[in-house]
Write an enzyme that holds these catalytic residues in place. Structure first.
Site, short mmCIF file in Angstrom:
data_model
loop_
_atom_site.label_atom_id
_atom_site.label_comp_id
_atom_site.label_asym_id
_atom_site.label_seq_id
_atom_site.Cartn_x
_atom_site.Cartn_y
_atom_site.Cartn_z
N CYS A 112 13.15 -52.29 64.41
CA CYS A 112 13.23 -51.77 65.78
C CYS A 112 11.98 -50.99 66.15
CB CYS A 112 14.48 -50.90 65.93
SG CYS A 112 14.85 -50.44 67.63
N CYS B 287 21.52 -47.24 64.53
CA CYS B 287 22.27 -47.39 65.77
C CYS B 287 23.29 -48.53 65.70
CB CYS B 287 21.32 -47.60 66.95
SG CYS B 287 20.36 -49.13 66.89
#
Length: 390
Positions: free
Chosen positions: A116, A225
């Site tokens: 990410c 996340c």
């Protein structure tokens, strides 16, 4: 307390004079948490022209989702700054969700945070800054530091050819997040300000309270996340990968049981194996081709070497010969001494590196990152693709 912190805050902005701060705009990545919130507030207090930027990564709950967007928008309203939102769901799905899924299907244990950071967060922020043209710098709430190279650095490390900017560990070793930033480029580092790099987490909370930020008492989010969004990594896996029955074998060849997919296992795992044995057994390796989970005694988990691919050299030029490093093979593990050796392919090009540890290491896990340090400086890092037995 404020006087004590004054010399530590925004230390990596010290080469940027006050006139430049007022003339050049900075975009701050806001997740809706206390760390990114304080980063924006400290930059405003220091005289920067600040705007917020939130990436919309997924629908639903979590700091990267709807909840984070709302909190980030409210913070920007409180601070009196513009709030920009980028719809990054498509790139997040492609670069994080899909690649994480493919990694588990291949018998690896992926590191979604690094994916990410490399392909979504910093790439999107950098592209936003370049496209908008009015912004010069970007900032995030990571606990790490950026430093422009100096003659002192060069003098202290004759074995390395430094790049213009160095990535350093955060001052708070318990919170240091440099491990997840090993894939950053010099272009990003040249624009990157990390306001929390010299603060400890408890100082961050106190500063947020002093500034009256709405996120000052907000609970810590999950490091990952996907876990926060789905509830657990197991639920994420079940949501994206079909079960496939296979065998659980002892490394001596004895079949001990069955499993419903290698994606549910990781190297070093002890719990949840569903097998009986006179002494504790651990996952030793995963065979994607044969769909076999191999287990062994704890002593059999120790390896001496690992092969590292997709290496990104952050703070130094790619070494042409072997170098001594301090290697960290998990986020929460301590760095260990080792030798990093370039591995040439048939075209005489270095595509991989062999990492030879000074001491045997337990549970070296393909798919995880091996990050190389010299004291506080993060030299570079890559992905563990295989290991060698002692």
């Amino acid at each position: 307390m404020l006087k004590t912190l004054k010399d530590k805050k925004l230390e990596n902005c010290s080469s940027i004079n006050n006139k430049s701060k007022k003339q050049q705009k900075i975009i701050v990545g806001l997740s809706g948490g206390v760390d990114s919130s304080l980063s924006a507030a400290l930059l405003i207090e220091d005289g920067w022209k600040v705007e917020g930027l939130t990436l919309w990564l997924m629908k639903g709950e979590g700091s990267c989702c709807s909840e984070g967007l709302v909190d980030a928008a409210g913070l920007c309203e409180d601070l009196g700054i513009n709030h920009n939102i980028l719809d990054s769901r498509e790139i997040f799905e492609r670069e994080v969700v899909k690649k994480t899924t493919e990694g588990y299907e291949s018998g690896f244990t992926p590191l979604p945070c690094s994916m990410c950071n490399k392909n979504v967060k910093f790439e999107e922020m950098l592209n936003f800054v370049i496209k908008q043209k009015e912004f010069t710098y970007i900032a995030t709430g990571h606990y790490a530091r950026v430093q422009k190279v100096s003659s002192e650095n060069i003098k202290n490390s004759e074995n390395f050819q430094f790049n213009d900017f160095l990535l350093l560990r955060g001052a708070d070793r318990n919170k240091d997040q440099s491990y997840f930033l090993y894939s950053l480029s010099q272009e990003v580092l040249s624009r990157l300000i990390l306001p929390l790099g010299n603060l400890k987490k408890e100082e961050t909370r106190k500063e947020a309270l002093r500034l009256g930020l709405r996120t000052a008492k907000k609970p810590e989010s999950q490091d990952l996340c996907l876990v926060e969004h789905y509830g657990s990594m197991q639920k994420f896996i079940d949501n994206h990968i079909e079960p496939k029955e296979g065998k659980i074998k002892h490394i001596n060849g004895e079949i001990l049981g069955t499993h419903n997919g290698i994606q549910h296992f990781t190297i070093g795992q002890r719990k949840g194996l569903g097998i009986a044995w006179p002494e504790p057994l651990y996952v030793e390796s995963l065979d994607k081709q044969k769909n076999i989970v191999y287990v062994a005694n704890k002593n059999d988990l120790f390896k001496r070497e690992a092969i590292i691919k997709n290496v990104n050299w952050v703070s130094i030029e790619e070494p042409l010969k072997e170098i001594e490093v301090e290697a960290q093979i998990r986020y929460r593990s301590e760095p260990v001494k080792g030798i990093l050796v370039p591995v040439k392919n048939e075209d005489n090009m270095t595509k991989k590196f062999k990492l030879i540890f000074e001491d045997n290491q337990s549970s070296i896990t393909p798919g995880q990152a091996a990050v190389f340090y010299k004291d506080e400086i993060l030299l570079g890092g890559g992905l563990i693709c295989e290991f060698s037995k002692i």
